[in-house]
Design a protein around this motif. Structure first.
Motif, mmCIF file in Angstrom:
data_model
loop_
_atom_site.group_PDB
_atom_site.id
_atom_site.type_symbol
_atom_site.label_atom_id
_atom_site.label_comp_id
_atom_site.label_asym_id
_atom_site.label_seq_id
_atom_site.Cartn_x
_atom_site.Cartn_y
_atom_site.Cartn_z
ATOM 1 N N ASN A 421 31.481 41.361 48.757
ATOM 2 C CA ASN A 421 31.494 42.966 48.774
ATOM 3 C C ASN A 421 31.568 43.210 50.282
ATOM 4 O O ASN A 421 32.283 44.332 50.742
ATOM 5 C CB ASN A 421 30.071 43.397 48.504
ATOM 6 N N GLU A 422 31.229 42.437 51.319
ATOM 7 C CA GLU A 422 31.253 42.489 52.595
ATOM 8 C C GLU A 422 32.718 42.281 53.379
ATOM 9 O O GLU A 422 33.111 42.355 54.392
ATOM 10 C CB GLU A 422 30.245 42.017 53.471
ATOM 11 N N GLY A 423 33.234 41.554 52.313
ATOM 12 C CA GLY A 423 34.712 40.972 52.728
ATOM 13 C C GLY A 423 34.947 39.642 53.359
ATOM 14 O O GLY A 423 35.959 39.139 53.992
ATOM 15 N N THR A 424 33.609 39.001 53.434
ATOM 16 C CA THR A 424 33.851 37.683 54.273
ATOM 17 C C THR A 424 34.264 36.568 53.464
ATOM 18 O O THR A 424 34.442 35.496 54.174
ATOM 19 C CB THR A 424 32.583 37.467 54.825
ATOM 20 N N ILE A 425 34.246 36.691 52.127
ATOM 21 C CA ILE A 425 34.807 35.507 51.268
ATOM 22 C C ILE A 425 35.760 36.072 50.156
ATOM 23 O O ILE A 425 35.672 37.311 50.051
ATOM 24 C CB ILE A 425 33.954 34.763 50.694
ATOM 25 N N SER A 426 36.540 35.258 49.757
ATOM 26 C CA SER A 426 37.762 35.628 48.733
ATOM 27 C C SER A 426 36.984 35.852 47.455
ATOM 28 O O SER A 426 36.075 35.405 47.212
ATOM 29 C CB SER A 426 38.952 34.802 48.977
ATOM 30 N N LEU A 427 37.970 36.385 46.494
ATOM 31 C CA LEU A 427 37.645 36.610 45.182
ATOM 32 C C LEU A 427 37.565 35.238 44.459
ATOM 33 O O LEU A 427 36.667 34.698 43.635
ATOM 34 C CB LEU A 427 38.645 37.241 44.237
ATOM 35 N N LEU A 428 38.592 34.263 45.091
ATOM 36 C CA LEU A 428 38.550 32.831 44.485
ATOM 37 C C LEU A 428 37.313 32.157 45.035
ATOM 38 O O LEU A 428 36.856 31.365 43.983
ATOM 39 C CB LEU A 428 39.857 32.248 45.112
ATOM 40 N N ASP A 429 36.899 32.262 46.066
ATOM 41 C CA ASP A 429 35.777 31.560 46.461
ATOM 42 C C ASP A 429 34.611 32.267 45.565
ATOM 43 O O ASP A 429 33.446 31.321 45.060
ATOM 44 C CB ASP A 429 35.191 31.974 47.727
ATOM 45 N N LEU A 430 34.387 33.334 45.232
ATOM 46 C CA LEU A 430 33.333 33.975 44.198
ATOM 47 C C LEU A 430 33.437 33.421 42.848
ATOM 48 O O LEU A 430 32.176 33.081 42.324
ATOM 49 C CB LEU A 430 33.403 35.407 44.320
ATOM 50 N N ILE A 431 34.648 33.465 42.376
ATOM 51 C CA ILE A 431 34.953 32.776 41.178
ATOM 52 C C ILE A 431 34.341 31.447 40.822
ATOM 53 O O ILE A 431 33.560 30.903 40.068
ATOM 54 C CB ILE A 431 36.105 32.924 40.485
ATOM 55 N N GLN A 432 34.633 30.487 42.026
ATOM 56 C CA GLN A 432 34.204 29.199 41.935
ATOM 57 C C GLN A 432 32.758 29.178 42.199
ATOM 58 O O GLN A 432 32.176 28.256 41.722
ATOM 59 C CB GLN A 432 34.787 28.291 43.229
#
Length: 467
Positions: A421-432
């Motif tokens: 939400n802060e934009g420090t990681i990508s959606l791909l990282d969150l899904i993994q």
């Protein structure tokens, strides 16, 4: 001459045998499926209570899972399972064999009757007569050989009841384990479906990144392989669940119809609410059906040795005969037309080629073998109980550790959501990160069910006497 004729009539009636005739027309001409006939074993008998069967499986113990559906399936198995029906019929067979052996302790009485036509030497006419013999034979069991044989037969009957109880415990445990494995696969399939969705999203994101030149084609292919593998795993889980559902239907005595829906709770609703015992009392082990059967078999083998010794003693038989023989039925039971006989004798085999000696040695060797099996059964019972108790304790520790790991993974995922939400990681990282959490949840479900199934193993190891 009359005595000779009377003797001939007696002998002919004693050896007279009749052969029943059967009408085989239906069996020869019919090609229809055989009908199911009602059991004739309990014919003309009062209905016997089946409460002892529920005691076999210790129904109150199954409350530990808080699942009435599971208990219902066990009750269905008690009533409908065909292995259990065969075990009960096996008991009935041994009971009737015991009754047959007991009959050898009682006198045997036979009666017959039949006409005869005879012509005496030196006469020109034939005469008719009717003979009615009553014969009683009794082997005087003064050495109690037949009594011991009946005791040995009773031991076999008792062993069949121990086998019946062991079968009921085994089937109840199989129903519980199969049901829990189905519930586990429900949870695993639910989670695996989410994993498939995540793998699909990962692959789609990798495709977009590859088009923009941010991801290599090799990484995209790996993502596609992982997506396909997750779908394959999902199919495998569904296959395993369908097979287990079919097995459960057979265990409860119902047809595994694919159109049925098997009622069951979710894994999250099933809880274990009883303290794990620190140790198992030795008295519980001594109530196991295999232990009781081994102990009973030693007693039966000892009786067999005693019977083998008594085979060296003579057998004493008493015979009584009452014969009524007359050419006129009206005077059949008069004193002058009757013949009464009472006799007795003993028989002692003098030479049998060493058969009785060999039989005695055989029974002694059998006794020693069964005695050693009793000792082994005792040790094996202790080992199985200890092994089952160790599994349950360690599985409980493993479940607790896995839950801690799942909680930490869940907390880590929440931090990852904040970072996304802060934009420090990508959606791909969150899904993994979400995929890792799902795998941990699968492991929690599997460990939880493994613990409960091993607890059923402890229930079986204690002969269902687990409190």
């Amino acid at each position: 001459m009359k005595k000779a004729i009377s003797t001939a009539i007696i002998l002919s009636l004693v050896i007279l045998q009749t052969t029943p005739c059967m009408n085989l027309a239906y069996a020869q001409n019919s090609t229809a499926t055989p009908k199911q006939f009602k059991s004739m074993i309990k014919k003309d008998k009062k209905k016997v209570s089946d409460d002892y069967k529920y005691d076999y499986v210790n129904m109150p113990w199954w409350d530990v899972f808080g699942d009435d559906i599971l208990k219902g399936y066990i009750e269905k198995a008690i009533v409908n399972n065909y292995d259990l029906k065969m075990a009960t019929l096996n008991v009935e067979e041994f009971y009737q064999q015991t009754r047959i052996q007991f009959a050898n302790e009682l006198p045997m009485a036979v009666a017959g009757g039949g006409p005869a036509l005879y012509k005496a030497p030196g006469t020109s006419s034939s005469e008719g007569a009717f003979g009615l013999p009553f014969i009683v034979n009794y082997e005087a069991d003064i050495f109690l050989k037949n009594r011991d044989k009946t005791k040995a037969s009773k031991k076999l009957y008792e062993n069949s009841k121990f086998d019946e109880r062991a079968t009921y415990i085994s089937i109840a445990g199989a129903v519980g384990a199969t049901y829990l494995n189905i519930v586990n696969l429900d949870k695993v399939i639910e989670i695996q479906t989410d994993i498939v969705d995540l793998r699909k999203k990962i692959f789609e994101l990798m495709q977009l990144s590859n088009k923009e030149g941010l991801t290599s084609t090799a990484d995209t292919v790996k993502a596609n392989k992982a997506f396909v593998q997750s779908e394959t795993d999902l199919i495998e889980y569904k296959k395993q669940r369908d097979i287990l559902i079919n097995q459960l239907y057979v265990l409860i005595g119902e047809s595994p119809d694919s159109g049925k829906t098997l009622a069951r709770k979710s894994l999250d609703e099933i809880t274990y609410n009883q303290k794990i015992p620190d140790y198992i009392e030795s008295e519980v082990i001594m109530q196991r059906p295999d232990y009781l059967k081994a102990e009973n078999s030693v007693e039966k083998a000892g009786i067999d040795v005693r019977v083998a010794r008594k085979e060296f003693l003579p057998s004493i038989n008493l015979t009584g005969l009452a014969l009524f023989n007359s050419g006129d039925l009206g005077s059949l039971f008069t004193t002058k037309n009757s013949l009464l006989l009472l006799g007795g004798g003993f028989l002692l085999p003098l030479f049998t080629g060493g058969q009785r000696i060999a039989n005695l040695r055989l029974k002694k060797a059998t006794y020693e073998r069964i005695l050693q099996n009793y000792y082994k059964t005792n040790l094996t019972a202790i080992q199985e109980v200890n092994d089952a108790l160790v599994k349950v304790k360690k599985d409980k520790e493993k479940v607790d550790q896995t839950l801690k790991q799942a909680n930490l993974e869940s907390a880590d995922y929440k931090f990852s959501e904040m970072k996304y939400n802060e934009g420090t990681i990508s959606l791909l990282d969150l899904i993994q990160q979400k995929e890792n959490l799902l795998y941990i949840n699968q492991l929690v479900a599997q460990n939880k069910v493994e613990f409960m199934i091993d607890y059923i193993g402890l229930y079986k190891a204690t002969g269902s006497k687990l409190q």
